[in-house]
Design a protein around this motif. Sequence first.
Motif, PDB file in Angstrom:
ATOM      1  N   TRP A 175       0.821  -1.211   0.000  1.00  0.00           N
ATOM      2  CA  TRP A 175       0.000   0.000   0.000  1.00  0.00           C
ATOM      3  C   TRP A 175       0.856   1.262   0.000  1.00  0.00           C
ATOM      4  O   TRP A 175       0.495   2.265  -0.627  1.00  0.00           O
ATOM      5  N   PHE A 176       1.990   1.226   0.681  1.00  0.00           N
ATOM      6  CA  PHE A 176       2.893   2.380   0.642  1.00  0.00           C
ATOM      7  C   PHE A 176       3.409   2.604  -0.778  1.00  0.00           C
ATOM      8  O   PHE A 176       3.421   3.731  -1.278  1.00  0.00           O
ATOM      9  N   ALA A 177       3.843   1.523  -1.424  1.00  0.00           N
ATOM     10  CA  ALA A 177       4.381   1.650  -2.778  1.00  0.00           C
ATOM     11  C   ALA A 177       3.335   2.156  -3.754  1.00  0.00           C
ATOM     12  O   ALA A 177       3.642   2.896  -4.691  1.00  0.00           O
ATOM     13  N   LEU A 208      11.258  -1.268  10.308  1.00  0.00           N
ATOM     14  CA  LEU A 208      12.057  -0.049  10.468  1.00  0.00           C
ATOM     15  C   LEU A 208      12.416   0.551   9.111  1.00  0.00           C
ATOM     16  O   LEU A 208      12.541   1.782   8.989  1.00  0.00           O
ATOM     17  N   ALA A 209      12.589  -0.294   8.103  1.00  0.00           N
ATOM     18  CA  ALA A 209      12.790   0.231   6.747  1.00  0.00           C
ATOM     19  C   ALA A 209      11.566   1.020   6.307  1.00  0.00           C
ATOM     20  O   ALA A 209      11.682   2.056   5.633  1.00  0.00           O
ATOM     21  N   MET A 210      10.361   0.546   6.702  1.00  0.00           N
ATOM     22  CA  MET A 210       9.146   1.284   6.369  1.00  0.00           C
ATOM     23  C   MET A 210       9.092   2.617   7.105  1.00  0.00           C
ATOM     24  O   MET A 210       8.584   3.609   6.564  1.00  0.00           O
ATOM     25  N   ARG A 262       4.003  11.118   9.207  1.00  0.00           N
ATOM     26  CA  ARG A 262       4.703  11.107  10.496  1.00  0.00           C
ATOM     27  C   ARG A 262       4.005  10.182  11.496  1.00  0.00           C
ATOM     28  O   ARG A 262       4.658   9.538  12.324  1.00  0.00           O
ATOM     29  N   ARG A 263       2.678  10.148  11.423  1.00  0.00           N
ATOM     30  CA  ARG A 263       1.955   9.229  12.306  1.00  0.00           C
ATOM     31  C   ARG A 263       2.298   7.774  11.970  1.00  0.00           C
ATOM     32  O   ARG A 263       2.461   6.949  12.882  1.00  0.00           O
ATOM     33  N   TYR A 264       2.361   7.472  10.681  1.00  0.00           N
ATOM     34  CA  TYR A 264       2.768   6.122  10.291  1.00  0.00           C
ATOM     35  C   TYR A 264       4.154   5.807  10.847  1.00  0.00           C
ATOM     36  O   TYR A 264       4.376   4.748  11.456  1.00  0.00           O
ATOM     37  N   ALA A 265       5.098   6.708  10.610  1.00  0.00           N
ATOM     38  CA  ALA A 265       6.474   6.468  11.043  1.00  0.00           C
ATOM     39  C   ALA A 265       6.552   6.303  12.560  1.00  0.00           C
ATOM     40  O   ALA A 265       7.181   5.360  13.067  1.00  0.00           O
ATOM     41  N   GLY A 266       5.929   7.218  13.293  1.00  0.00           N
ATOM     42  CA  GLY A 266       5.971   7.146  14.746  1.00  0.00           C
ATOM     43  C   GLY A 266       5.249   5.928  15.295  1.00  0.00           C
ATOM     44  O   GLY A 266       5.748   5.245  16.211  1.00  0.00           O
ATOM     45  N   TRP A 286       8.448   6.203   5.279  1.00  0.00           N
ATOM     46  CA  TRP A 286       7.410   7.165   5.648  1.00  0.00           C
ATOM     47  C   TRP A 286       8.003   8.533   5.991  1.00  0.00           C
ATOM     48  O   TRP A 286       7.395   9.569   5.701  1.00  0.00           O
ATOM     49  N   LEU A 287       9.185   8.542   6.583  1.00  0.00           N
ATOM     50  CA  LEU A 287       9.830   9.822   6.880  1.00  0.00           C
ATOM     51  C   LEU A 287      10.236  10.533   5.588  1.00  0.00           C
ATOM     52  O   LEU A 287      10.162  11.770   5.500  1.00  0.00           O
ATOM     53  N   ARG A 288      10.680   9.771   4.603  1.00  0.00           N
ATOM     54  CA  ARG A 288      10.964  10.373   3.289  1.00  0.00           C
ATOM     55  C   ARG A 288       9.707  11.001   2.704  1.00  0.00           C
ATOM     56  O   ARG A 288       9.732  12.126   2.162  1.00  0.00           O
TER      57      ARG A 288
END
Length: 416
Positions: A81-83, A132-134, A153-157, A138-140
């Motif tokens: 879904w991210f891709a 952690l790679a994800m 940021r919510r995803y990353a955190g 998400w930060l990118r």
Amino acid sequence: MSHSQPSPTPWHRPMVARLSHEEHRTATMLELFFDLCFVTAVAQAATAFEHELAEGHIGHGVLGYAMVFFAIWWAWMNFTWFASAYDTDDVPYRLLTLVQITGALVLAAGASEALQHEDFTVITWGYVIMRLAMVTQWLRAARSDPERRTTCRRYAGGIFVVQVGWVLRLTLPEDTGLATFAVLVLAEIAVPAWAERSATTTWHPHHIAERYGLFTLIVLGESITAATGAVHAALDSHAALGDLATLVVGGILTVFALWWLYFARSASVHDRLTSLRMALLWGYGHYLVFASAAAVGAGLAVNVAHTTGHGHLSDRAAAASYTIPVAVFVALVWLLHHRTGGLRRAADALHPLAVVAVLAATFGPSPVLVTGIITALLIAATLVLSARGGAHVNTGEGPDEDAPEGAGGTPQAPSP
């Protein structure tokens, strides 16, 4: 004569959101490679599951398989879904995907220990590497997509905090393992719903449907590979080919029918991925689709071993190891792809009747062959009814009268 050269991979692109209605959006070669590497973890989990069943450890095997497969499915789904929303195909994106593939291979290496001996150390570290790679991805995206920066940021955190929880779980007493696993699973699933409240990511419905279909195809292929290995081992141990013939025929019929059932409606599935309810139901429901597809191969291998006098299962237990995954797959495909709101026509009841018949085959002779015949008859019945003009919802022929209005527009559901 000049020849056009492929464009080189860019060193860096801003990770801006891709359009949800982008034309000609298809799976990339990197995504296909990712799937092929991930199916290694599926294969290891299915093999360990087969071993547990053959040894008669049914409850332990089912629970362990469900836990291990969650890690595989959730990591795969989050990448997918991210891709769909942020794939840049630049060098950093590819390298981070390589890290996730590495994590998948570590997870695969630990699948057997986790499932058979409840040692989740290796599989946890493999899972955490992937997740952690994800976080980095998400930060990118947060840096380059100001409109959805809070979401990213919510995803990353959220992902990072849950990974801390998975690592801490390794230090807790063994008797808390199942409870802490359940809590962390709920936390993982809650992250997307919380993150997307700020702004919805722009995943592509057609691309998502294709990615799920391709992974289903690969997992079904892995079931065939696993079953073939079991038959080969049985023949090496001088088992009679006649004893295995019904298993081979029934297995081939079943897997081919499962493939047919899934892809009969795949061309129009993306039209339904336009609401929160449908996206969650369809995307999360594939946990059971993928898990049951892989378990079909394990169940067939168990029946091969049982027929040749190996294993510690009764006839009914061996049969159930095959019929139950098949019934789950048929039921889920019906619910996710075919069901249109009620049993309004005879054709709408075909799949539920087939599920009942497959489960009933557990208690009769030659359950694998009978299951193959039942699923083949399901395909034949849908084709006959389609030819009579009354069952397009079950075969993929014709328009979907129950598809939501505005299908194909911007999706409003969260990406897992």
